[in-house]
Enzyme design. Structure first.
Site, PDB file in Angstrom:
ATOM      1  CG  ASN A 158     -46.866 -45.848-105.457  1.00 38.82           C
ATOM      2  OD1 ASN A 158     -47.888 -45.386-105.951  1.00 38.82           O
ATOM      3  ND2 ASN A 158     -46.263 -46.925-105.938  1.00 38.82           N
ATOM      4  CB  THR A 246     -61.519 -59.619 -83.661  1.00 44.16           C
ATOM      5  OG1 THR A 246     -62.525 -60.616 -83.450  1.00 44.16           O
ATOM      6  CG2 THR A 246     -61.102 -59.019 -82.337  1.00 44.16           C
ATOM      7  CB  CYS A 335     -44.090 -57.854-108.255  1.00 44.33           C
ATOM      8  SG  CYS A 335     -42.788 -59.026-108.595  1.00 44.33           S
TER       9      CYS A 335
HETATM   10  N1  PLP Z   1     -51.331 -47.188-101.987  1.00 43.78           N
HETATM   11  C1  PLP Z   1     -50.132 -46.604-102.110  1.00 43.78           C
HETATM   12  C2  PLP Z   1     -50.026 -45.297-102.822  1.00 43.78           C
HETATM   13  C3  PLP Z   1     -48.990 -47.214-101.595  1.00 43.78           C
HETATM   14  O1  PLP Z   1     -47.805 -46.645-101.751  1.00 43.78           O
HETATM   15  C4  PLP Z   1     -49.141 -48.471-100.943  1.00 43.78           C
HETATM   16  C5  PLP Z   1     -47.959 -49.193-100.452  1.00 43.78           C
HETATM   17  O2  PLP Z   1     -46.872 -49.049-100.972  1.00 43.78           O
HETATM   18  C6  PLP Z   1     -50.421 -49.026-100.798  1.00 43.78           C
HETATM   19  C7  PLP Z   1     -51.499 -48.358-101.347  1.00 43.78           C
HETATM   20  C8  PLP Z   1     -50.639 -50.329-100.087  1.00 43.78           C
HETATM   21  O3  PLP Z   1     -50.505 -50.132 -98.693  1.00 43.78           O
HETATM   22  P1  PLP Z   1     -50.182 -51.357 -97.713  1.00 43.78           P
HETATM   23  O4  PLP Z   1     -48.725 -51.647 -97.853  1.00 43.78           O
HETATM   24  O5  PLP Z   1     -50.540 -50.834 -96.345  1.00 43.78           O
HETATM   25  O6  PLP Z   1     -51.048 -52.478 -98.117  1.00 43.78           O
END
Ligand code: PLP
Length: 391
Positions: A158, A246, A335
């Site tokens: 990310n 649900t 965060c």
């Molecule tokens: N995994 C990765 C690599 C992400 O970039 C993110 C969100 O930034 C998540 C998991 C978490 O996803 P969500 O925001 O749908 O909870």
């Protein structure tokens, strides 16, 4: 996002809901939706929409519809993958249970591993990455033994957008363990990568709708039929007893529509967005002295990601200055309070502290235009010069 005064370069944080997705969800909601577990007409219609969406999501992932578990997003999917797999091994009476995760996993995976240590007493170790954030396959081979229950290696990071060699990771794991399961967090990769081929051999795959132009609050965990999974939500036994609650039918319709668009546009979109990203990178390197690309040229990264470190800059100050000038970017690791934390991803890559302080993530998406990039290039050098001058 060029119609208003904002240049949105933060698609990795969330990607705006695509109009086609909004239309599909509105249509689904145009007649009252029942609870898919019911027997009357609105319930039957909800069940049909849910299962059609499941079929489409499964097709995009190259999986059987029965593998697809709808969740509330990437975080829940990662929690279910990690705690569900490890919890099942503990409940099954395994003599030793352990998890290996790459040192650059999203907190959704990392904190799930930490929780598994606390809740189940499992062993957890982190797999090193090199200076570009790519996992070390030799180290992986050394870490796997008969007690290894789960290996978590994300498909794309990310913060940096670095794509992991998932095929080689899986080969290494299979060569050293007949029983270890592999989980890949494909949340960032889903917009631009062919998940059906990239994740075909993984046992568990996580997705999130809002990273692909779908709605916030919708996700998927794909799990093969031979992977034991202890449910983390208890109740009515929906999703084949794997995730009670649900289902969000309109959310599932939205996720399916978003994936359909991604699959059909992927190739062209990846080329177009990568060209814009490269133009932004070249422009910044040429016009801002002391700009470093965090990941070396030649390393596979997602088309929309540009991670750079600006010497002599504090990223909080730069993000604020850019926001005041209508440019939305990110520090890459915030965060819930919005405060920027030191990036463990950059630390794992060995990026020097002085550069980490000025680390910025620009992420482009399906709606990014040439005008957005030109506006960013017309704005960022001046903002940096002003900050440097002020110090
Ligand atoms: N995994 C990765 C690599 C992400 O970039 C993110 C969100 O930034 C998540 C998991 C978490 O996803 P969500 O925001 O749908 O909870």
């Amino acid at each position: 996002m060029s119609a208003c005064a904002t240049t949105y370069l933060d698609h990795a944080a969330t990607t705006p809901l695509r109009s086609e997705v909004a239309d599909a969800m509105a249509e689904a909601r145009s007649i009252p939706l029942g609870n898919p577990t019911g027997s009357h007409r609105p319930a039957q219609r909800a069940r049909r929409l849910l299962e059609e969406s499941r079929d489409e999501v499964a097709a995009a992932l190259g999986r059987d519809p029965g593998d697809i578990i709808f969740t509330s997003g990437g975080t829940e999917s990662a929690n279910l993958a990690v705690l569900g797999t490890l919890g099942a091994a503990v409940a099954g009476g395994a003599a030793a249970v352990s998890v290996v995760s790459s040192s650059v996993e999203h907190p959704a995976v990392r904190e799930s591993c930490r929780a598994a240590v606390q809740l189940h007493g499992v062993n957890w170790c982190e797999l090193a990455v090199d200076h570009d954030g790519v996992v070390d396959l030799d180290a992986l081979a050394d870490l796997i033994d008969d007690s290894t229950t789960l290996i978590a290696v994300m498909l794309a990071n990310n913060e940096t957008g670095v794509v992991q060699p998932l095929g080689a990771v899986i080969e290494t794991v299979r060569a050293h363990s007949a029983t270890a399961r592999i989980f890949t967090d494909a949340v960032q990769a889903a917009t631009f990568m062919d998940l059906a081929s990239w994740t075909a051999e993984a046992d568990l795959v996580a997705l999130s709708a809002h990273k692909v132009g779908g709605p916030v609050g919708m996700g998927v965990l794909a799990v093969g039929p031979t992977t034991p999974l202890a449910p983390q939500h208890h109740g009515g036994g929906q999703e084949r007893e794997r995730r009670s609650g649900t289902q969000d039918v309109a959310g599932a319709v939205g996720l399916a529509a978003a994936l359909r668009l991604s699959v059909s546009e992927r190739r062209q979109a990846a080329r177009r967005v990568a060209a814009l990203r490269d133009r932004l990178a070249a422009g910044l390197l040429a016009s801002v002295a002391g700009t470093h690309r965090t990941v070396a040229a030649g390393v596979a990264i997602l088309p929309g990601h540009l991670h750079v470190c600006f010497e002599g800059i504090e990223r909080e100050e730069l993000l604020l200055a850019l926001s005041e000038r209508g440019i939305c970017a990110s520090g890459g690791s915030s965060c819930a309070s919005g405060a920027l934390e030191p990036s463990y991803v950059l630390a794992a890559m060995g990026v020097p502290d002085a550069l980490v302080r000025g680390a910025i993530r620009f992420t482009l998406g399906h709606d990014t235009t040439e005008a957005d990039v030109e506006r960013a290039l017309a704005t960022i050098p001046g903002a940096i010069a002003a900050l440097r001058h002020a110090h």
